[in-house]
Design an enzyme around this catalytic site. Sequence first.
Site, PDB file in Angstrom:
ATOM      1  CG  LEU A  11      38.611  52.632  -8.103  1.00  0.00           C
ATOM      2  CD1 LEU A  11      38.565  51.962  -6.734  1.00  0.00           C
ATOM      3  CD2 LEU A  11      39.167  51.671  -9.148  1.00  0.00           C
ATOM      4  CB  SER A  39      25.633  63.918  -7.153  1.00  0.00           C
ATOM      5  OG  SER A  39      24.728  63.182  -7.945  1.00  0.00           O
ATOM      6  CB  ALA A  89      31.781  61.371  -3.265  1.00  0.00           C
ATOM      7  CE  LYS A  90      35.644  64.067  -9.730  1.00  0.00           C
ATOM      8  NZ  LYS A  90      36.707  64.859 -10.420  1.00  0.00           N
ATOM      9  CE  LYS A 142      31.195  58.303  -1.035  1.00  0.00           C
ATOM     10  NZ  LYS A 142      30.026  57.603  -0.448  1.00  0.00           N
ATOM     11  CG  ASP A 178      20.425  53.116  -2.090  1.00  0.00           C
ATOM     12  OD1 ASP A 178      19.478  52.735  -2.810  1.00  0.00           O
ATOM     13  OD2 ASP A 178      21.380  53.794  -2.518  1.00  0.00           O
TER      14      ASP A 178
END
Length: 436
Positions: free
Chosen positions: A40, A44, A46-47, A63, A158
């Site tokens: 998805l 930097s 994590a996927k 994740k 953030d």
Amino acid sequence: MEAKCTQPPSSAVKIRRATSSDGSGTGTIILGKYQLGRLLGRGSFAKVYHGRCLDDNTSIAIKVIDKKSTIADASMEPRILREISAMCRLNHPNIIKLNEVLATKSKIYLVMEIATGGDLYTKLNHRGRFSDSTARFYFHKLVSALHFCHQNGVTHRDIKPQNILLDQNNNLKISDFGLSALPEQLQNGLLHTACGTPAYTAPEVAYRKGYDGEKADSWSCGVILFAFLSGFLPFDDSNLSNMYRAIHRRQFQFPDWVSKSARSIINKLLDPNPSTRLSIEQLMKLPWFKKSELKQEQLNHLSECVLENSSKNLGRVNAFDIISMSSGLDLSGLFENGTSKKEMKFTTSARIGDVEEKVMKIGEEGGYKVEREKGGGIGLVKGRVALMVEILEVAMELLLVEVKVVNGGLEFEDSQWKELKFGMKDIVVSCYNDRS
């Protein structure tokens, strides 16, 4: 050991050890419980994958964090632990839920609620900007969720449209708590880490002299509300020095269509002085924020009907087909009360900015005086005849446009309706008339 997030954890986060393969590709089975699907997104370190729970076949998001990357960057390990700790504290309908944390020798897996509706950054780019009612709806959910975070000792730090997701029912979900702060990080009641995305970050965060995390989140809310209503950022410059200079001087301009009440809130949130900046709690007490959600509740009902009936393979279902199916939905409540006896409604998948541009062009070509209303509508005036055009979002990628005669109904002929309909025919998905 499990990390099922049912109660606020201690500072030591317990992670369940997975014994399966350390692979992280599509089809990988984790602990015999979850299967990884398509990718998805990626960052930097994590996927994020679409996942499937093998027990009940439900969809989830997983994740996947590479431990080698966290070893290479010493700042990553505490960041991951804070993200897990923060999400375990937060059980709110507008915050992505963390279900479980698993780990192997080389990977950490965060098993989370999935939001398949994309993010608000993509939605805002597609729409151009949101109508006043749509912006208030999303903003209300965002602020309510942040208030819950603050009550539980978590500041996000953030907040931006890219980190605000939507589920399949268009419900808002705050995500990505990687830069969040917990009470144990406070020094004399203040935070000191400079972080976040410059265009959305409060000016005091860059000073490294200590700041209030809740007030920093308030600033980000001001930027987001401005972007929702305007379609662009209040401060946006590739030269950071120039951007920070504009921030300190509060140099930004509102488009004409932003209402006076919304401008007042944004100005109070985008106050460079955190001691006088509007707090989340103060914001929630303001009339604009507390305005009745009756319209939006009915729009949500309509959206749910669209989704439900679409899932039953009814083919191309438009909003007014759904209205006729829903006996409990009174469309009249979607609009302000008035004395008009003539109106035209239609649905469109065009961007809100394109619809407004089309309406104003048709009005000018028809000899009308075009006026933008404070509430976000467009007025068309010619002689004694006055029309009001309102645009509302009823479902994902679907707008409802109502053109109503608010004055001079006797002078407004059917031929003039035909002219309006002909002018808008290239953006109309489905039209519904009620001129009795």
